[in-house]
Motif scaffolding. Sequence first.
Motif, PDB file in Angstrom:
ATOM      1  N   GLU A  42       0.856  -1.190   0.000  1.00  0.00           N
ATOM      2  CA  GLU A  42       0.000   0.000   0.000  1.00  0.00           C
ATOM      3  C   GLU A  42       0.889   1.237   0.000  1.00  0.00           C
ATOM      4  OE1 GLU A  42      -2.478   3.276   1.115  1.00  0.00           O
ATOM      5  OE2 GLU A  42      -0.675   2.588   2.149  1.00  0.00           O
ATOM      6  N   CYS A  43       0.769   2.050  -1.057  1.00  0.00           N
ATOM      7  CA  CYS A  43       1.652   3.209  -1.234  1.00  0.00           C
ATOM      8  C   CYS A  43       0.892   4.531  -1.249  1.00  0.00           C
ATOM      9  CB  CYS A  43       2.450   3.059  -2.530  1.00  0.00           C
ATOM     10  SG  CYS A  43       3.518   1.608  -2.587  1.00  0.00           S
ATOM     11  N   GLN A  47      -5.571   1.324   2.937  1.00  0.00           N
ATOM     12  CA  GLN A  47      -4.917   0.379   3.849  1.00  0.00           C
ATOM     13  C   GLN A  47      -5.893  -0.727   4.249  1.00  0.00           C
ATOM     14  OE1 GLN A  47      -3.360   2.963   6.944  1.00  0.00           O
ATOM     15  NE2 GLN A  47      -1.400   3.161   5.903  1.00  0.00           N
ATOM     16  N   GLU A  48      -7.134  -0.346   4.457  1.00  0.00           N
ATOM     17  CA  GLU A  48      -8.161  -1.351   4.738  1.00  0.00           C
ATOM     18  C   GLU A  48      -8.345  -2.272   3.533  1.00  0.00           C
ATOM     19  OE1 GLU A  48     -12.697  -1.504   6.623  1.00  0.00           O
ATOM     20  OE2 GLU A  48     -11.798   0.412   6.052  1.00  0.00           O
ATOM     21  N   ASP A  49      -8.302  -1.680   2.326  1.00  0.00           N
ATOM     22  CA  ASP A  49      -8.395  -2.476   1.098  1.00  0.00           C
ATOM     23  C   ASP A  49      -7.230  -3.452   0.982  1.00  0.00           C
ATOM     24  OD1 ASP A  49     -10.760  -1.364   0.243  1.00  0.00           O
ATOM     25  OD2 ASP A  49      -9.819   0.092  -1.102  1.00  0.00           O
ATOM     26  N   ALA A  50      -6.051  -3.019   1.405  1.00  0.00           N
ATOM     27  CA  ALA A  50      -4.861  -3.875   1.305  1.00  0.00           C
ATOM     28  C   ALA A  50      -5.067  -5.172   2.078  1.00  0.00           C
ATOM     29  CB  ALA A  50      -3.634  -3.130   1.828  1.00  0.00           C
ATOM     30  N   VAL A  51      -5.651  -5.072   3.257  1.00  0.00           N
ATOM     31  CA  VAL A  51      -5.938  -6.266   4.061  1.00  0.00           C
ATOM     32  C   VAL A  51      -7.016  -7.107   3.377  1.00  0.00           C
ATOM     33  CG1 VAL A  51      -6.774  -7.103   6.295  1.00  0.00           C
ATOM     34  CG2 VAL A  51      -5.281  -5.096   6.186  1.00  0.00           C
ATOM     35  N   LYS A  52      -8.002  -6.433   2.819  1.00  0.00           N
ATOM     36  CA  LYS A  52      -9.109  -7.122   2.159  1.00  0.00           C
ATOM     37  C   LYS A  52      -8.643  -7.904   0.937  1.00  0.00           C
ATOM     38  CE  LYS A  52     -13.358  -6.037  -0.426  1.00  0.00           C
ATOM     39  NZ  LYS A  52     -14.238  -4.928  -0.901  1.00  0.00           N
ATOM     40  N   GLY A  92       2.682   3.452   2.611  1.00  0.00           N
ATOM     41  CA  GLY A  92       2.182   4.819   2.615  1.00  0.00           C
ATOM     42  C   GLY A  92       1.995   5.318   4.039  1.00  0.00           C
ATOM     43  N   LEU A  93       2.246   6.597   4.246  1.00  0.00           N
ATOM     44  CA  LEU A  93       2.217   7.179   5.590  1.00  0.00           C
ATOM     45  C   LEU A  93       0.883   7.868   5.848  1.00  0.00           C
ATOM     46  CD1 LEU A  93       3.821   7.785   8.178  1.00  0.00           C
ATOM     47  CD2 LEU A  93       4.622   9.886   7.074  1.00  0.00           C
ATOM     48  N   ALA A  94       0.074   7.256   6.695  1.00  0.00           N
ATOM     49  CA  ALA A  94      -1.200   7.862   7.088  1.00  0.00           C
ATOM     50  C   ALA A  94      -0.969   8.814   8.261  1.00  0.00           C
ATOM     51  CB  ALA A  94      -2.196   6.772   7.478  1.00  0.00           C
ATOM     52  N   SER A  95      -1.968   9.621   8.558  1.00  0.00           N
ATOM     53  CA  SER A  95      -1.867  10.543   9.684  1.00  0.00           C
ATOM     54  C   SER A  95      -1.788   9.771  10.998  1.00  0.00           C
ATOM     55  CB  SER A  95      -3.095  11.462   9.707  1.00  0.00           C
ATOM     56  OG  SER A  95      -3.130  12.213  10.908  1.00  0.00           O
ATOM     57  N   PRO A  96      -0.999  10.253  11.975  1.00  0.00           N
ATOM     58  CA  PRO A  96      -0.885   9.555  13.266  1.00  0.00           C
ATOM     59  C   PRO A  96      -2.227   9.373  13.969  1.00  0.00           C
ATOM     60  CG  PRO A  96       0.836  11.212  13.060  1.00  0.00           C
ATOM     61  CD  PRO A  96      -0.107  11.421  11.907  1.00  0.00           C
TER      62      PRO A  96
END
Length: 268
Positions: free
Chosen positions: A98-99, A106-111, A123-127
């Motif tokens: 996931e980039c 990110q949820e899709d990546a697991v799915k 990819g860097l999501a917000s903390p």
Amino acid sequence: SFIEAAMAEPVSCCLHGIDLCHIKSGDTVLVIGGGPIGMIMLQLAKNEGATKLILSEPVEEKRELALKLGATKVIDPINEDVQAVLDEYTPNVNVVIECVGNIHTQEDAVKFAGKGATVMFFGLASPEDSFPLKPDDVFKKELHITSSFINPYTYERAIQVLESKTLRLEDLITNIVPLDDIADVLDNTKRRAVMNYYLGVDVGTSSVKSLLMDSEGKTVGTSQIGYDIIKEKLQYAEQDMEKLWKAEKETVADLVRRYPEEAGRIQG
């Protein structure tokens, strides 16, 4: 070249991330997000021996570039059913990278990860961001969920990779700015507006409105679609979630179709 050398830092970060994916020869790899990082990851995965390389990316120009860089399949996540395409194309997705840095992707990546797959959150999501994760999904598919932090001990390797010419990096560079103009690029909002666009989604009680904005916050275009309310209650309205999500996807797809050049520069 000096142009390629300027990419040494992101390549070194990607090398650390790809190491943690443990890609094996013959693997199927799905990359989510076709920005420069996603394109580097795609090529590195190919170099690691992956034979099916899939990119999920809404912008057509980026999908076309991915095919030139080695992707064997590209998917438009706005107008195609990603899971259906994956099911038809491959028996199992071994690695998902996931980039984007978005909780939805990110949820899709697991799915989308297959059995025994590694899921790399690069990819860097917000903390402050979070998303629901079902332990049962991780358990049944025996997933390995990991991430990658900067570039420990990979900078020298990155230079060696650049020297080997095994990555096509100049294709990823869209604009070259003279050093004397750097301050202007950082300070001049109009110049930045040419380079960056942002997408916002406003979910209302009975409609979804997506907005494409430039760096100054000016609206470039909008798209709005209504959806049904299951029932209204005294304090709130209950929406049909399936129709809500469909409306959201359709408004975003409409903006991408109408503003392809700007959509190719969406930063968030």
